[in-house]
Design a protein around this motif. Sequence first.
Motif, mmCIF file in Angstrom:
data_model
loop_
_atom_site.group_PDB
_atom_site.id
_atom_site.type_symbol
_atom_site.label_atom_id
_atom_site.label_comp_id
_atom_site.label_asym_id
_atom_site.label_seq_id
_atom_site.Cartn_x
_atom_site.Cartn_y
_atom_site.Cartn_z
ATOM 1 N N GLN A 199 4.979 5.007 16.953
ATOM 2 C CA GLN A 199 4.377 6.299 16.601
ATOM 3 C C GLN A 199 3.021 6.107 15.933
ATOM 4 N N ILE A 200 2.927 5.129 15.042
ATOM 5 C CA ILE A 200 1.654 4.871 14.368
ATOM 6 C C ILE A 200 0.608 4.379 15.366
ATOM 7 N N ARG A 201 1.001 3.493 16.252
ATOM 8 C CA ARG A 201 0.058 2.995 17.270
ATOM 9 C C ARG A 201 -0.391 4.114 18.204
ATOM 10 N N ALA A 202 0.533 4.996 18.558
ATOM 11 C CA ALA A 202 0.197 6.095 19.465
ATOM 12 C C ALA A 202 -0.850 7.025 18.871
ATOM 13 N N GLU A 203 -0.877 7.075 17.543
ATOM 14 C CA GLU A 203 -1.857 7.926 16.859
ATOM 15 C C GLU A 203 -3.126 7.158 16.510
ATOM 16 N N GLY A 204 -3.219 5.908 16.998
ATOM 17 C CA GLY A 204 -4.448 5.133 16.839
ATOM 18 C C GLY A 204 -4.505 4.222 15.642
ATOM 19 N N GLY A 205 -3.390 4.074 14.916
ATOM 20 C CA GLY A 205 -3.407 3.245 13.718
ATOM 21 C C GLY A 205 -3.015 1.802 13.994
ATOM 22 N N ARG A 206 -3.458 0.910 13.143
ATOM 23 C CA ARG A 206 -3.012 -0.485 13.174
ATOM 24 C C ARG A 206 -1.742 -0.597 12.345
ATOM 25 N N VAL A 207 -0.790 -1.396 12.836
ATOM 26 C CA VAL A 207 0.488 -1.509 12.137
ATOM 27 C C VAL A 207 1.133 -2.844 12.469
ATOM 28 N N CYS A 208 1.872 -3.393 11.531
ATOM 29 C CA CYS A 208 2.708 -4.557 11.786
ATOM 30 C C CYS A 208 3.996 -4.397 10.999
ATOM 31 N N PHE A 209 5.015 -5.127 11.396
ATOM 32 C CA PHE A 209 6.304 -5.094 10.701
ATOM 33 C C PHE A 209 6.631 -6.505 10.222
ATOM 34 N N ILE A 210 7.100 -6.602 8.965
ATOM 35 C CA ILE A 210 7.470 -7.896 8.393
ATOM 36 C C ILE A 210 8.878 -7.797 7.832
ATOM 37 N N GLU A 211 9.742 -8.710 8.261
ATOM 38 C CA GLU A 211 11.104 -8.787 7.732
ATOM 39 C C GLU A 211 11.096 -9.606 6.440
ATOM 40 N N ALA A 212 11.809 -9.111 5.434
ATOM 41 C CA ALA A 212 11.911 -9.869 4.171
ATOM 42 C C ALA A 212 13.082 -9.337 3.357
ATOM 43 N N ASP A 213 13.829 -10.242 2.746
ATOM 44 C CA ASP A 213 14.923 -9.906 1.844
ATOM 45 C C ASP A 213 14.360 -9.888 0.426
ATOM 46 N N LEU A 214 14.121 -8.691 -0.101
ATOM 47 C CA LEU A 214 13.437 -8.578 -1.380
ATOM 48 C C LEU A 214 14.323 -8.901 -2.580
ATOM 49 N N SER A 215 15.583 -9.247 -2.338
ATOM 50 C CA SER A 215 16.400 -9.728 -3.460
ATOM 51 C C SER A 215 16.022 -11.161 -3.838
ATOM 52 N N GLN A 216 15.148 -11.774 -3.019
ATOM 53 C CA GLN A 216 14.676 -13.137 -3.271
ATOM 54 C C GLN A 216 13.180 -13.112 -3.619
ATOM 55 N N VAL A 217 12.827 -13.719 -4.749
ATOM 56 C CA VAL A 217 11.429 -13.690 -5.196
ATOM 57 C C VAL A 217 10.506 -14.354 -4.173
ATOM 58 N N ALA A 218 10.940 -15.440 -3.578
ATOM 59 C CA ALA A 218 10.101 -16.112 -2.583
ATOM 60 C C ALA A 218 9.772 -15.184 -1.421
#
Length: 256
Positions: A49-68
């Motif tokens: 949806q964001i790309r269709a409206e002309g925006g740049r976007v990426c997705f990053i997986e991360a488990d935020l229960s871990q500080v690293a």
Amino acid sequence: MRLENKVALVTGSSQGIGRGIALRLAQEGADIILHGRDEDALAQETEQQIRAEGGRVCFIEADLSQVASCRRLVSEGVARMGRIDILINNAGAQKNAGFLDTSEQDYDLILNVNLRAAFFVAQTYVQHLVDRGEKKGCIINNSSVHEELPFPNFTSYCASKGGLKLMMRNLAIELAPLGIRVNNVAPGAIETPINAALMNQPEVLARLLENIPASRLGQPRDVAGAVAFLASADADYITGTTLYVDGGLLWNYSEQ
């Protein structure tokens, strides 16, 4: 568009309020770093949806229960998008359990995701701004009316949100010389997947609505609009405060 040429990282943005925030910031012109534990179908739909409206976007997986993982989320976001201008700490967890029934595992999960992750993602983001010589930044934490309002059977959750409130106020003072604003938005009862059980209990829902002067549940767009305002230049003189988005819930709330 108020956020044109800005890059925003929105944690926990694969569904619910976080997704609504990401879509609204994209509509305001920002490029978006989406985040979740898994890149599910809804996350992919949000990207499209964001790309269709002309925006740049990426997705990053991360488990935020871990500080690293908190630190990697920021560094990978910078690597993929070039920089981060706006940080939205939205990811959260909660569990309904009486005080005597709360396990160490549940307590750790809630405090780690709701409070510790917000701290270390913000710390890494601020270091990024310092390293790039930027004297301007914006941190917005998605808190809750329960940073102020007791919520029986959710003590760990309330403790995390109360901590988030004072963390925000302290960072607002400490980071002001760096040109970084820090604020909270505090939603009340919002219609999201996390409240699905409430939607299926008409009597409980009716009692809740009696406590809300606006006589309705909030929508993710209600919170997203407040975040877009706080992230914009319209809010350049606002820091160290909580913006409640609750339809008036806090005016005289009582458990029934």
